[in-house]
Design an enzyme around this catalytic site. Structure first.
Site, PDB file in Angstrom:
ATOM      1  CD  GLU A  55      -1.969   7.741   9.116  1.00 46.59           C
ATOM      2  OE1 GLU A  55      -2.914   6.924   8.940  1.00 46.59           O
ATOM      3  OE2 GLU A  55      -1.435   8.382   7.993  1.00 46.59           O
ATOM      4  CE  LYS A  89      -5.673   4.320   1.771  1.00 46.54           C
ATOM      5  NZ  LYS A  89      -4.780   5.392   2.226  1.00 46.54           N
ATOM      6  CB  CYS A 118      -0.947  -0.039   1.249  1.00 44.74           C
ATOM      7  SG  CYS A 118      -1.785  -1.683   1.131  1.00 44.74           S
ATOM      8  CG  PHE A 126      -0.177  -5.567   4.375  1.00 48.72           C
ATOM      9  CD1 PHE A 126      -0.518  -4.880   5.465  1.00 48.72           C
ATOM     10  CD2 PHE A 126      -0.964  -6.180   3.602  1.00 48.72           C
ATOM     11  CE1 PHE A 126      -1.749  -5.065   5.907  1.00 48.72           C
ATOM     12  CE2 PHE A 126      -2.333  -6.471   3.986  1.00 48.72           C
ATOM     13  CZ  PHE A 126      -2.763  -5.819   5.080  1.00 48.72           C
ATOM     14  CG  HIS A 184      -6.401   1.017   1.091  1.00 45.90           C
ATOM     15  ND1 HIS A 184      -5.518   1.423   0.245  1.00 45.90           N
ATOM     16  CD2 HIS A 184      -5.670   0.456   2.279  1.00 45.90           C
ATOM     17  CE1 HIS A 184      -4.393   1.214   0.790  1.00 45.90           C
ATOM     18  NE2 HIS A 184      -4.500   0.713   2.012  1.00 45.90           N
ATOM     19  CG  HIS A 215      -1.959   4.502   5.017  1.00 52.66           C
ATOM     20  ND1 HIS A 215      -1.863   4.279   3.603  1.00 52.66           N
ATOM     21  CD2 HIS A 215      -2.258   3.336   5.522  1.00 52.66           C
ATOM     22  CE1 HIS A 215      -1.988   3.122   3.472  1.00 52.66           C
ATOM     23  NE2 HIS A 215      -2.121   2.355   4.331  1.00 52.66           N
TER      24      HIS A 215
END
Lengths: 414, 89
Positions: A316, A338, A165, A402, A343, A305
């Protein structure tokens, strides 16, 4: 910064769940429209998550001839179209420049998942003699950068960054370095993703990563809200045309903003879970600010994010506090777009960079929609539900992938 | 549909060319814009349509429209098409 070549954003293109033109996408972002709906791409009735941000209003024929379409996975359709829009938007005529000085870094988190699924079916049903000769070139993640180069004859640096991502954010950051270092004058950079098939949805479902708010799709992506229950998978592409600042000025290009800083780190902690203290993400933000030569007090807006998973949004938030300090963290505007797009995985960082550039250009910060119930773990200003008109000089864009990959870009008004 | 027509139809579909371009002497690579991967896929499409198995050493020689038609005829696929038609009809 002294004597370093500077990098401008002079063109952008987009294919997304909010539409496929900059104007349409921006208008919906500012209005706070959700692009999430029930999955139409395949029969998802047996899947735990049955909602997604599917690309809308996309006319592939307008960008890619029929025969070429058949040689590309959907992720390449999106990426090629977004690249063509970015080039047109920049008004750049590649034939007027040395094309060995022009590169492409348009990555994908996963690559040609649809073709992998289709060809696996062919193999299981009909045996090994029926594989398409186009399977491998459709599937590999780097093929898109290659295809874009072929389209325009761009012979400079060309490859694909892969970091789940964080892919597109890394791609844009590495592209910036290519220009700063003098290896290229122009780079098309961004990401493309087409994961809405049985493999993509099933795989993320198995991780319990996706929202199962199937009865209320437009409410499903709710970053930083207490009742968030996972991210919503989405598809699309975004591409930025990055250009050495003097190169852009000499041809009289319209400049959205400067791409001024880049930081990247790794959590070195867990394959999918973020480091709970958010230290890796905080360090990426700090490096990006240092690289741009800006202090935390100068940051007006952070495009987070903000995936809408429990852990991401909490970690975050902590990371932003660590990177900016408690006082400035409470002052800065933070939003997760998002909440509207879902996403876009490996394309997310490019879409969100485009949001930063437009926020600077228009002086408007798009909201985090579906923010209803505050979470004590997420206690900052997430620009809830309504866009905010304000001068935006410096933006950060965070992407966390990830693998523990953290990347932050810093955009600045020119 | 005759064997010639069927072959033409497949070529038009696979290579994205106009039917008028698909003349017997037309070369897939020189005249119809195919690359080596297209030619592999094209042969697979013929195999599919005619339920044939075309070995690689034969496939290599099928470089023009006419060569494909002649090859399929030599293997009796034109007669097979006729038989299918009468049995269906």
């Amino acid at each position: 910064m002294n004597g370093r070549r500077q990098v401008a954003v002079t063109g952008m293109g987009v294919v997304s769940p909010l539409g496929c033109t900059l104007n349409r996408v921006w208008e919906r972002l500012v209005r706070g429209v959700s692009g999430i709906r029930p999955i139409s791409r395949f029969d998802a009735s047996a899947f735990a998550s049955r909602i997604a941000g599917e690309v809308v209003e996309f006319d592939v024929d307008a960008y890619i001839p029929k025969k070429e379409q058949r040689r590309m996975d959907p992720f390449s359709h999106y990426g090629m179209a977004a690249s063509k829009m970015a080039v047109a938007d920049a008004g750049l005529d590649f034939s007027a420049m040395d094309r060995r000085r022009a590169g492409v870094l348009v990555g994908s988190g996963i690559g040609g998942l649809q073709v992998m699924l289709d060809q696996t079916r062919v193999f299981l049903e009909r045996g090994p003699s029926r594989f398409s000769p186009f399977m491998i070139p459709q599937m590999i993640t780097n093929i898109l950068s290659g295809q874009i180069a072929i389209e325009y004859g761009l012979r400079g640096p060309n490859f694909a960054v892969v970091s789940a991502c964080a892919t597109a954010t890394h791609s844009i950051g590495e592209a910036m370095r290519l220009i700063q270092y003098g290896d290229a004058d122009v780079v098309l950079a961004g990401g493309a993703e087409a994961p809405i098939c049985e493999l993509g949805v099933g795989g993320f479902c198995a991780m319990r990563a996706l929202s199962t708010r199937n009865d209320a799709p437009t409410k499903a992506s709710r970053p930083f809200d207490k009742d968030r229950d996972g991210f919503v998978i989405a598809e699309g592409a975004a591409v930025l045309l990055l250009e050495e600042l003097e190169h852009a000025r000499q041809r009289g290009a319209r400049i959205y903003c400067e791409l001024a800083g880049y930081g990247r780190t790794c959590d070195a902690f867990h394959i999918t879970a973020p480091d709970e203290g958010g230290t890796g993400a905080a360090e990426a933000m700090r490096l990006a600010m240092d690289d741009a030569g800006v202090g935390p007090e100068e940051v007006d807006y952070i495009n987070a994010h903000g995936t809408s998973t429990e852990l991401n949004d909490k970690c975050e938030t902590l990371a932003i506090k660590t990177a900016l300090g408690e006082t400035q963290a409470r002052r800065v505007m933070i939003s997760s777009t998002k909440s509207m797009t879902g996403h876009l995985l490996g394309a997310a960082g490019a879409f969100e960079s485009l949001v930063c550039a437009l926020a600077i250009a228009h002086g408007v910060v798009p909201p985090t929609i579906n923010y209803e119930t505050p979470d004590p773990d997420c206690d900052l200003d997430y620009v809830p539900n309504t866009a905010r008109e304000t001068r935006v000089r410096v933006c950060l864009n965070n992407s966390l992938g990830f693998g523990g990959h953290n990347a932050t870009l810093c955009f600045r008004r020119v | 549909m005759s064997l010639e027509e069927k072959v033409k139809e497949i070529i038009v579909e696979q290579l994205g060319v106009n039917a008028e371009q698909v003349k017997p002497e037309a070369s897939f690579i020189e005249d119809l814009g195919a690359d080596s991967l297209d030619t592999v896929e094209l042969v697979m499409a013929f195999e599919e349509e005619f339920r044939a198995e075309i070995p690689d050493e034969d496939a290599e020689k099928l470089t023009t429209v006419g060569a494909v038609i002649e090859y399929l005829k030599s293997k009796g696929f034109d007669k097979q098409l006729e038989e299918n038609k009468s049995s269906n009809g």
